[in-house]
Design an enzyme around this catalytic site. Sequence first.
Site, PDB file in Angstrom:
ATOM      1  N   CYS A 113      -6.195   5.432   1.431  1.00  0.00           N
ATOM      2  CA  CYS A 113      -5.771   4.188   0.507  1.00  0.00           C
ATOM      3  C   CYS A 113      -5.894   4.720  -0.745  1.00  0.00           C
ATOM      4  O   CYS A 113      -5.169   3.880  -1.740  1.00  0.00           O
ATOM      5  CB  CYS A 113      -6.666   3.129   0.886  1.00  0.00           C
ATOM      6  SG  CYS A 113      -6.623   2.881   2.689  1.00  0.00           S
ATOM      7  N   HIS A 254      -6.302  -2.342  -4.279  1.00  0.00           N
ATOM      8  CA  HIS A 254      -5.837  -2.003  -2.663  1.00  0.00           C
ATOM      9  C   HIS A 254      -5.864  -3.413  -2.053  1.00  0.00           C
ATOM     10  O   HIS A 254      -6.707  -3.929  -1.656  1.00  0.00           O
ATOM     11  CB  HIS A 254      -6.598  -0.896  -2.346  1.00  0.00           C
ATOM     12  CG  HIS A 254      -6.579  -0.597  -0.990  1.00  0.00           C
ATOM     13  ND1 HIS A 254      -5.014  -0.370  -0.435  1.00  0.00           N
ATOM     14  CD2 HIS A 254      -7.201  -0.468   0.000  1.00  0.00           C
ATOM     15  CE1 HIS A 254      -5.134  -0.264   0.808  1.00  0.00           C
ATOM     16  NE2 HIS A 254      -6.353   0.015   1.410  1.00  0.00           N
ATOM     17  N   ASN A 284      -2.348  -3.752   5.386  1.00  0.00           N
ATOM     18  CA  ASN A 284      -2.707  -2.621   4.469  1.00  0.00           C
ATOM     19  C   ASN A 284      -1.908  -1.508   4.776  1.00  0.00           C
ATOM     20  O   ASN A 284      -1.863  -1.015   6.029  1.00  0.00           O
ATOM     21  CB  ASN A 284      -4.401  -2.650   5.356  1.00  0.00           C
ATOM     22  CG  ASN A 284      -4.873  -1.196   4.458  1.00  0.00           C
ATOM     23  OD1 ASN A 284      -4.343  -0.508   3.876  1.00  0.00           O
ATOM     24  ND2 ASN A 284      -6.256  -1.060   4.623  1.00  0.00           N
TER      25      ASN A 284
END
Length: 327
Positions: A113, A254, A284
Amino acid sequence: MPLTYISGTGSAVPSKVLTNEDLEKIVDTSDEWIRSRSGIERRHIAGDGETTATLGAEAARRALEDAGVSPEEVEFIIVATVTPEMFFPSTACVIQDMIGAKNAGAMDISAACSGFLYGLSVADRFVGAGQFETVLVVASETLSKITDWTDRNTCVLFGDGAGAAVVRQSPDGERGIIKAILRSDGSKGGLLYMPAGGSRHPTSHETVEKRLHFIKMNGREVFKVAVEAMGEASASVVEGAGYRPEDVDLLIPHQANIRIIQATAKRLGIPMERVYVNIQEYGNTSAASIPIAIDEAKRKGALRPGDLVVAVAFGGGLTWASVLFRF
Ligand code: UT7
């Protein structure tokens, strides 16, 4: 070193949408649980013919168009992904061919990520050092391909998509990347990983039967480290560059969990009105989450040229990163 800045952005997400209600029919979960624990309502899932490279190439084309740069002008392509087309050639090479960037070098970055911010930071150094004039940073993921659709602990969280940024030397010395913090803790790698398919556990009937080619995550432990790391990294990047939280126009975190985002904003001392959130729409998307948010925020007018931005990410590795830039 001269400042480098983001001169164009683009993103691409699949049109196919999977809602929380759709997931209720697949695993033992509820819309209420997913919303209250994560903030996610929908996610976009790659359809037939859509791969990490096709989504990444589309985001890249849009970023180049936004920057007014031709594919031939791109000198280097960095692709952040944990769902590459294959082990090799790199997804960056596949995208290089797809967009016709015939004068560019190309490589992938694996930082989960945090991958886009790692890539942005590498691009910043290449441009700042005068090695290249134009670098394309792409982050693209099709996490749906490595999601265990029988595991309710993970399958409700992830989505597919891509974002891209064109990085060039700042035209005015004002807009640009000011400071970056890149960190990792490999000792906690087992909290979030895909066990098989590499040299440690090569693909076999056994690895397939044991479902080892899917994401495994200890959500509770990852949550704790994420809150600490994202809060610390975002506060440090602002303070380390000599700014105060009130100077920051927009926090772009994020998009993994709304509660992690809220905790990060609180630690940094920024109200939620100055935090960009789109987790409800995409879930996500790993490395793609921040560049999708940057591009969307720009198109919606929430991010304007000259704004001071903190982007902060956390993910598998474990890795985390924060970048302070004037957009
Ligand atoms: O991209 C960066 C890396 N990833 C992250 O940052 C994710 C970090 N972690 C999280 O976001 C959260 O930990 C989750 C959203 C994954 C889970 O939220 P939580 O509040 O930490 O829940 P939990 O893991 O403590 O589980 C609570 C309960 C459990 O039941 P018991 O043991 O209390 O009876 C789970 O079995 O919720 C249950 N559960 C579910 N229930 C309904 C777990 N997943 C689901 C589900 N639907 N999908």
